[in-house]
Design an enzyme around this catalytic site. Structure first.
Site, PDB file in Angstrom:
ATOM      1  CD  GLU A  38      77.097  33.240  43.829  1.00  0.00           C
ATOM      2  OE1 GLU A  38      76.239  32.924  44.678  1.00  0.00           O
ATOM      3  OE2 GLU A  38      78.254  33.568  44.121  1.00  0.00           O
TER       4      GLU A  38
ATOM      5  CE  LYS B 165      83.304  31.439  49.042  1.00  0.00           C
ATOM      6  NZ  LYS B 165      83.293  32.930  48.969  1.00  0.00           N
TER       7      LYS B 165
END
Length: 434
Positions: free
Chosen positions: A212, A346
């Site tokens: 990430e 999400k």
């Protein structure tokens, strides 16, 4: 009125080099054909209660991770059912796809198949109304728009990095910024100061990045990671303005008799295994010693008792990700048990835009915070940037200020901030008040 004319679906690669689904949705209005694209993310540390991400399982192709089955379901099952449908009715199309699947976890068609179409339909619906996507989402959700506090994941551990760090993400949140652009700058400056601190202490090899975009230095303890963040914030000149968040992803290091803080060392002697109670004590020590304002997934996804005890004992944000998996039933249980006080939203955990909005609104009604989130396996799709502004949840995490698939979302927020001008409202210190 725009109606669906056809769908193309293809297999592309995400930022982890694994296949994922991308669709082009074609619509027709007054004889004019338009196309709308969407791509689906995927996670590395996934909750066992998430909707099913349909993979092929053919080990001779992409090591079994191909998504041709999901693509076939889009073309042969979903496409015939949605042709001619109006893109302005997001809820109806999402319900149609969910009913076509007929399983509680989207295991037949695949959440990756349904979500790809759902995201594209939402983009088409916004265009049909001649609205920016974030404005359209705000209207269908009935929420007030605002710019979020970015939670930059700047140190990677857990399943996202090859170091020994047990806990997965160490984040910085510029809650003291006056607007999103200043928050973005603060995040970047702390990130570069952190890079200098790490390279000075551990050498150039230590500034490699994880999935990430955060650094993955060879640190041994979680406290060491917090110390690095504290120092980087100080060196950037933002003490008091930039706070710390953590995603522990504790389900990843849950073992039969507790939590193994040395789980990445194979065949270790078990000396680092502690109970849920001791782990809670560790978090409380961290909160006292460092400017931590948010902790995500501090315990295993089924350790409701430890969650409830920690949430009752601290005044910071406790976020449920693997615990809740953006699922209405899990959220309901979490509210009843007072297990946490915020949802990690999400879209691919639940598998449709409508259900994602519902999860956010259910959380809002319980006076919870909501943090919109990316996944570790991302694409260049920027949908969640518009989603967080449209829902007005006030917080987003989509990686470090590094790696293009992460910056795509942050840069989209810069554009939205510019479009809204003086009408924008940066969440700042009120990021928890959705």
């Amino acid at each position: 009125m725009s109606v669906i004319k056809s769908i193309k679906a293809r297999e592309i690669l995400n930022s982890r080099g694994n296949p994922t689904v991308e669709v082009d949705l074609y619509t027709e209005k007054d004889g004019v054909v338009s196309s709308f694209r969407a791509a689906v993310p995927s996670g590395a540390s996934t909750g066992i209660y998430e909707a099913v991400e349909l993979r092929d399982g053919d080990k001779s192709r992409y090591l079994g991770k191909g998504v041709l089955k999901a693509i076939k379901n889009i073309l042969e099952v979903i496409q015939p059912a949605v042709i001619g449908k109006s893109v302005s009715d997001q809820a109806a199309i999402d319900k149609l796809m969910i009913d076509l699947d007929g399983t509680p976890n989207k295991g037949k068609l695949g959440a990756n198949a349904i979500l790809a179409v759902s995201l594209a339909v939402c983009r088409a619906g916004a265009a049909d109304r001649n609205l920016p996507l974030y404005k359209y989402i705000s209207e269908i959700a009935g929420t007030k728009m605002r710019l979020p506090v970015p939670a930059f994941n700047v140190i990677n551990g857990g399943s996202h990095a090859g170091n020994k760090l047990a806990m997965q993400e160490f984040m910085i949140l510029p809650v003291g910024a006056k607007d999103f652009n200043e928050a973005y700058r603060m995040g970047s400056e702390v990130y570069h100061n952190l890079k200098n601190v790490i390279s000075g202490r551990y050498g150039q090899d230590a500034i490699n990045v994880g999935d990430e975009g955060g650094f993955a230095p060879p640190i041994q303890s979680n406290k060491e990671g917090l110390e690095l963040l504290k120092l980087a914030i100080e060196k950037a000149g933002y003490t008091g303005l930039v706070k710390i968040g953590m995603d522990c992803a504790a389900s990843e290091f849950k073992v039969e008799n507790g939590y193994d803080l040395d789980f990445k060392t194979k065949n270790n002697d078990g000396s680092a295994v502690i109970s849920g109670e001791k782990l809670g004590d560790l978090y409380r020590e961290f909160i006292k010693e460092y400017p931590i304002i948010s902790i995500e997934d501090p315990f295993d996804q089924d350790d409701w008792e430890s969650y409830t005890k920690l949430t009752a004992s601290v005044d910071i944000q406790i976020v449920g990700d693997d615990l809740l998996v953006t699922n209405p039933e899990r959220i309901k249980t979490g509210i009843e048990k007072k297990a946490c006080n915020a949802l990690l939203l999400k879209v691919n955990q639940i598998g449709s835009v409508t259900e994602s909005i519902r999860a956010a609104l259910d959380s809002k009604n319980a006076s919870w915070g909501v943090m919109v989130s990316h996944r570790s396996g991302e694409t260049e799709d920027t949908f969640i940037a518009d989603l967080v502004v449209g829902l007005g949840t006030g917080q987003i995490k989509t990686g470090a200020p590094c790696r293009s698939e992460r910056l795509a979302k942050y840069n989209q927020l810069v554009r939205i901030n510019e479009e809204l001008g003086e009408n924008h409202n940066y969440a700042g210190l009120t990021f928890r008040k959705f």
